[in-house]
Enzyme design. Structure first.
Site, PDB file in Angstrom:
ATOM      1  N   CYS A 165       0.814  -1.212   0.000  1.00 47.45           N
ATOM      2  CA  CYS A 165       0.000   0.000   0.000  1.00 47.45           C
ATOM      3  C   CYS A 165       0.850   1.266   0.000  1.00 47.45           C
ATOM      4  CB  CYS A 165      -0.951   0.011   1.185  1.00 47.45           C
ATOM      5  SG  CYS A 165      -0.138  -0.187   2.766  1.00 47.45           S
ATOM      6  N   HIS A 203      -2.169   0.551   7.187  1.00 48.43           N
ATOM      7  CA  HIS A 203      -2.479   0.806   5.792  1.00 48.43           C
ATOM      8  C   HIS A 203      -2.089   2.241   5.460  1.00 48.43           C
ATOM      9  CE1 HIS A 203      -4.363  -0.101   2.039  1.00 48.43           C
ATOM     10  NE2 HIS A 203      -5.310   0.825   2.159  1.00 48.43           N
ATOM     11  N   ASP A 249      -8.116   5.437  -2.367  1.00 52.18           N
ATOM     12  CA  ASP A 249      -7.238   4.336  -1.931  1.00 52.18           C
ATOM     13  C   ASP A 249      -6.771   3.555  -3.152  1.00 52.18           C
ATOM     14  OD1 ASP A 249      -5.892   2.325  -0.760  1.00 52.18           O
ATOM     15  OD2 ASP A 249      -7.514   1.631   0.544  1.00 52.18           O
TER      16      ASP A 249
END
Lengths: 300, 674
Positions: free
Chosen positions: B432, B475, B491
């Site tokens: 991520c 994250h 995202d």
């Protein structure tokens, strides 16, 4: 010399060196209970029984128990009287003031049981008719240890009916030697003086029942009895009848000590004789341990 | 029982073997959980003490003389000071205590020493709690406490009685009796803020979010299954794709690392770092959007060593003890080194920063002057195509992540100096952090303000309304500023690996098999095994309640609880009154147990006689239980003839009173004698 002391003195002429056992036997008689004398043959069981009967001045009979003895041999039978064309009851040896049941455990349990009603109720039922026994009525039984051959164990119900069990044991050397030097007990028996009469005895028994037992004493007695029922010390605890017997015996013991009240020590003195034949100890020393452990004053 | 001791006796009575052995056992038991905390030399000292004592117990060797003991003490002190630089502080304190316990144990000779060691043991046991307060640790230390209590009982056991069973039984009874008292004291003693600052465990080795992010580091965090925090929702738990817990906002990129920036960075855009935090209860100096927050929840945050308080979505006001940042997060005043509980309402979808201040715009557009030329070129191309269409441009990039050969992996390859170029055009494998970093870089290069958000995404519902978030839920995502709208969450990971957002990290890397690699013992790793998973969830629920009801019972919780029960604002008088009442109740129970008035009261004669018996016992003739009064007085006369007259007199009175015909004056006579 009091009547009690005199009785004991006379008895000890026949049974030498056993003052404690004599006291116990007399105590049992005074408490109005039946006595079981237990020991191996030849220890003077029968002599003691004879002596007691003689000194008390009771009329007495003796049954020698054997394996073929039948209940009718004890209680009596009805026989046909041809003259009167009717049955006539022929009383057995049980109709007496003192019954000496010698070697009681040589008879079969059935015959032993024939004594049950007589011992507990003071009467005999034969062919549907109750016949009272004379007063006073005692059974003094002697018994050989169960381990000896040719014996039947006494049923527990019967054992419970004996107030006390006395074990004579071997005489100490001095007493034995005196016995050997002097005349045999049996011979002395014949010369024993009668000290009491039946009426006399009944009066004494009456007095014994009026010896004082206070609450605190009964508490102690009760603690002792329930202690026999708790834990796994004994196969089975003392019955209420045994508790009553213990009280009577303690009263008689106190009476013999010249007191008009019972002390815990009286209970402790008679406890082994009263409880010994009723309790089967799982471990050794059951009774003496019990006496040491149960608190006398009950403060805790 | 301990404080009225005769000192001469205590110094002459040796410690029993059983007690020595138990004290040794306590030393070993207590040292085990501290194993990783204590320096090697202290462990050596513990081992020395244990072995030496064991040899002594087997009557081998001799006791250490004062020279050896002195040397050991000096060595231990030097070692601790050398290792920590102080004797205070948590670890140093624990090491000092354990050393003291071992040395005293080595020196222990008489019963007084044994007592001292046992008391020291209680402190050492409690030390263990400073490092872990989990349920298993609690139970473990309870066992240690039980052993110590039993040792205390055993030390006073008569020497002729052996056997540990009665000792342990007595110890257990004492512990059970102490339990209600413990509960009362726990609930009622007013919790006051600490009078001094407790030195805290060193958090340097903590796994968790930090205030900066290099692409490789995030993957490290994801390897830990440690608990990050638990949230209890008042209302429904949001669905997985809404669970974005914001903790850090990162503006500054130095070509490799994203960070939230220090004062030096921020002075470049002309602001002071203090300016964008508004501490409770002050009002922020910037416009706060209106509207009702979406979520309302309590968080119990595990110690993180960072001041961030994770909040679901943007927060719009500070809560007590915290500050609201310019980017709508909550900060604690200090780094969170103890478990912290807070209640927040947060999560507004839109309306944040419709107008962007210049300094914030500058920070949100910051990029290193040089580097990553290919990415910059791509950004320029995109900008030419989309112009002011921010959504279109973002969508285009996400589409690229989705449709081209991009992979989501926990094992990203290493990148060189131009890390964004390398990732976007060569390796195309990342976590991520790679995707959000690359996206923000692209957007900024295209002139669109954007920032990287670090936090947690997802979590597991372990019970109705209770969400549990672990470190591997860490994250990173992106917020993009659009004119007229404000900040919007984007995202990029969701484009590459939608299952990461929907179902969590485990399913996202299922094929790769890299989930919790290396953590073989972690129960989270075996979520696929129903039995283990069921047990794990039950245990986690238990621990959650333990934490919520016991460990989080602080000043505020106490206040809240009693305010709710009694409906009064000021709870201190209530607490003091209740404490007093419980004290009275405990005393009454205690006295009842001691005097036992329900027992049949002894008649007076019996009481006097008991007094007499006690007096005789003091003179050396104790009445046996089964000994009647007459037999007793006979024994007294035999053994102590000088007492005979009095004893006979008293006994005769007592016998008349208890068993015979008492005369009226007997009781008074007995009373006078006793």
């Amino acid at each position: 010399m009091s009547l009690i002391d005199e009785t004991l003195a006379v008895l000890s002429q026949a049974i030498t060196g056993k003052p404690q056992q004599l006291r116990q036997a007399l105590c049992c008689v005074l408490a109005g209970g039946h006595l079981l004398i237990e020991d191996v043959p030849g220890m003077g069981k029968t002599t003691l029984a004879h002596g007691l009967a003689k000194v008390m001045g009771l009329n007495w009979r003796r049954i020698q128990f054997t394996s073929d003895l039948l209940p009718a041999d004890i209680l009596g039978v009805s026989v046909f009287d041809r003259n009167r064309s009717a049955f006539h009851f022929q009383p057995g040896p049980v109709f007496t003031q003192l019954l000496l049941a010698d070697e009681i455990n040589r008879a079969t349990p059935r015959t032993q049981s024939a004594l049950l009603e007589a011992m507990e109720e003071g009467q005999v039922s034969v062919e549907g008719e109750s016949r009272p026994l004379p007063q006073p009525f005692f059974v003094i039984a002697t018994r050989n240890p169960v381990t000896q051959s040719g014996t039947f164990p006494l049923p527990e119900s019967q054992l419970d009916r004996f107030l006390m069990r006395v074990q004579l044991g071997y005489p100490d050397p001095a007493a034995e030697k005196a016995m050997l030097v002097g005349e045999a007990g049996r011979v002395v028996l014949d010369t024993l003086k009668q000290v009491m009469t039946a009426e006399n005895l009944q009066k004494l028994q009456d007095k014994v029942q009026h010896i004082q037992a206070t609450d605190r004493l009964l508490d102690y007695l009760q603690r002792l009895v329930s202690a026999t029922r708790e834990g796994d010390r004994f196969e089975c605890g003392l019955s209420p009848r045994a508790a009553l017997g213990l009280l009577s015996a303690s009263r008689a013991w106190a009476f013999m000590a010249g007191r008009d009240y019972v002390l815990p020590e009286d209970i402790q003195a008679v406890f082994p004789a009263v409880a010994g034949h009723r309790l089967q100890s799982r471990r050794g020393g059951g009774i003496s341990n019990l006496l040491a452990e149960v608190d006398v004053t009950g403060a805790e | 029982m301990i404080f009225s001791l005769d000192h001469k006796v205590e110094q002459s009575v040796p410690v029993t073997r059983a007690a020595s052995f138990s004290l040794l056992a306590v030393l070993v038991l207590v040292t085990l959980p501290l194993f990783h905390v204590l320096p090697f030399m202290v462990l050596g000292l513990v081992a020395t003490a244990v072995i030496w004592r064991l040899l002594l117990l087997r009557t081998k060797g001799c006791e250490p003389g004062w020279i050896i003991l002195t040397i050991l003490v000096v060595l231990a002190c030097l070692q601790i000071f050398n290792h920590y630089g102080t004797f205070l502080g948590l670890e140093a304190g624990a090491a000092t205590l354990v050393s003291a316990y071992s040395l005293k144990l080595l020196e222990m000779r008489c019963r007084r020493d044994g007592l001292l060691v046992a008391f020291l043991g209680f402190f050492v046991v409690v030390t263990g709690l400073l490092f872990s307060q989990s349920i298993p640790m609690m139970l473990y230390l309870l066992v240690c406490l039980m052993v110590l209590v039993s040792v205390l009982v055993g030390i006073f056991q008569p020497r002729d009685k052996t056997g540990y069973k009665p000792v342990v039984k007595f110890g257990a009874i004492m512990a059970v009796q102490a339990l209600p008292l413990t509960v009362i004291l726990f609930l009622l003693v007013p919790r006051v803020p600490p009078l001094w600052v407790v030195p805290l465990p060193d958090n340097s080795a903590k796994v968790g979010l930090s205030d900066s992010m290099a692409p490789g580091e995030f993957a490290e965090v994801s390897k830990s299954s440690k608990l990050a925090f638990r949230a209890t929702f008042h209302g429904a738990v949001p669905p997985p794709k809404e669970r974005y817990w914001r903790a850090v906002v990162m503006y500054w990129f130095d070509g490799r690392r994203w960070s939230q920036g220090n004062s030096g960075d921020w002075s470049l855009v002309g602001v002071n770092t203090d300016q964008f935090v508004s501490w409770y209860p002050g009002n922020p100096r910037w416009a706060v959007p209106g509207g009702e927050p979406e979520f309302d929840y309590d968080v119990i945050l595990e110690p993180s060593g960072q001041p961030f308080l994770p909040v679901l979505g943007p927060a719009s006001e500070a809560i007590a003890g915290t500050g609201l940042t310019r980017d709508w997060r909550l900060l604690d005043r200090e780094k969170v080194d103890l478990r912290k509980q807070y209640r927040v309402q947060s999560g507004l979808d839109e309306g944040y920063d419709r107008v962007l201040p210049d300094w914030l715009r500058a920070a949100s557009l910051q990029l290193p002057k040089v580097g990553n030329p290919r990415t910059r070129k791509l950004a320029r191309e995109l900008k030419d195509v989309y112009r002011d269409d921010v959504s279109g441009l973002v969508f285009k990039i996400l589409q690229m992540f989705q449709q081209e050969e991009f992979y989501y992996t926990l094992r990203p390859p290493k990148l060189d100096a131009n890390s964004v170029d390398g990732f976007l055009f060569d390796t195309r494998r990342g976590f991520c952090a790679h995707y959000s970093g690359a996206l923000v870089f692209l957007l900024r290069a295209a002139g669109i303000p954007a920032r990287v958000i670090g936090g947690y995404q997802g979590g597991e519902v372990i019970e109705k309304g209770v969400l549990q978030v672990r470190q591997f839920d860490a994250h990173a995502w992106v917020e993009v500023w659009q004119p007229g709208y404000g900040w919007e969450r984007v995202d990029p990971t969701a484009a590459v690996a939608p299952e990461r957002v929907e179902e969590g990290l485990e399913s996202a890397v299922a094929r790769e098999g890299s989930f919790l690699e290396g953590a073989f013992l972690s129960p989270s790793r075996y979520r696929g095994v129903p039995l283990i998973n069921g047990l794990r969830i039950h245990y986690e629920q238990l621990e959650y309640h333990w934490q919520r009801m016991v460990l989080s019972y602080d000043e505020n919780a106490q206040k809240g609880l009693f305010q709710r029960w009694f409906g009064r604002k000021n709870v201190i008088p209530i607490l003091i009154a209740l404490l007093g009442a419980s004290f009275v109740v405990v005393m009454v129970v205690f006295m009842l147990m001691a005097w036992k008035p329900w027992r049949r009261k002894l008649p007076p004669a019996e009481r006097y006689y008991q007094r007499f018996c006690r007096r005789m016992a003091r003179k050396g003739i104790k009445r046996e239980r089964g000994e009647g009064p007459k037999a007793y007085v006979r024994r007294i006369s035999r053994e102590k003839p000088e007492l005979s007259r009095e004893a006979v007199y008293i006994t005769s009175l007592y016998i008349r009173l208890a068993y015979g015909q008492a005369r009226s004056e007997d009781l008074n006579k007995l009373k006078r004698c006793c």
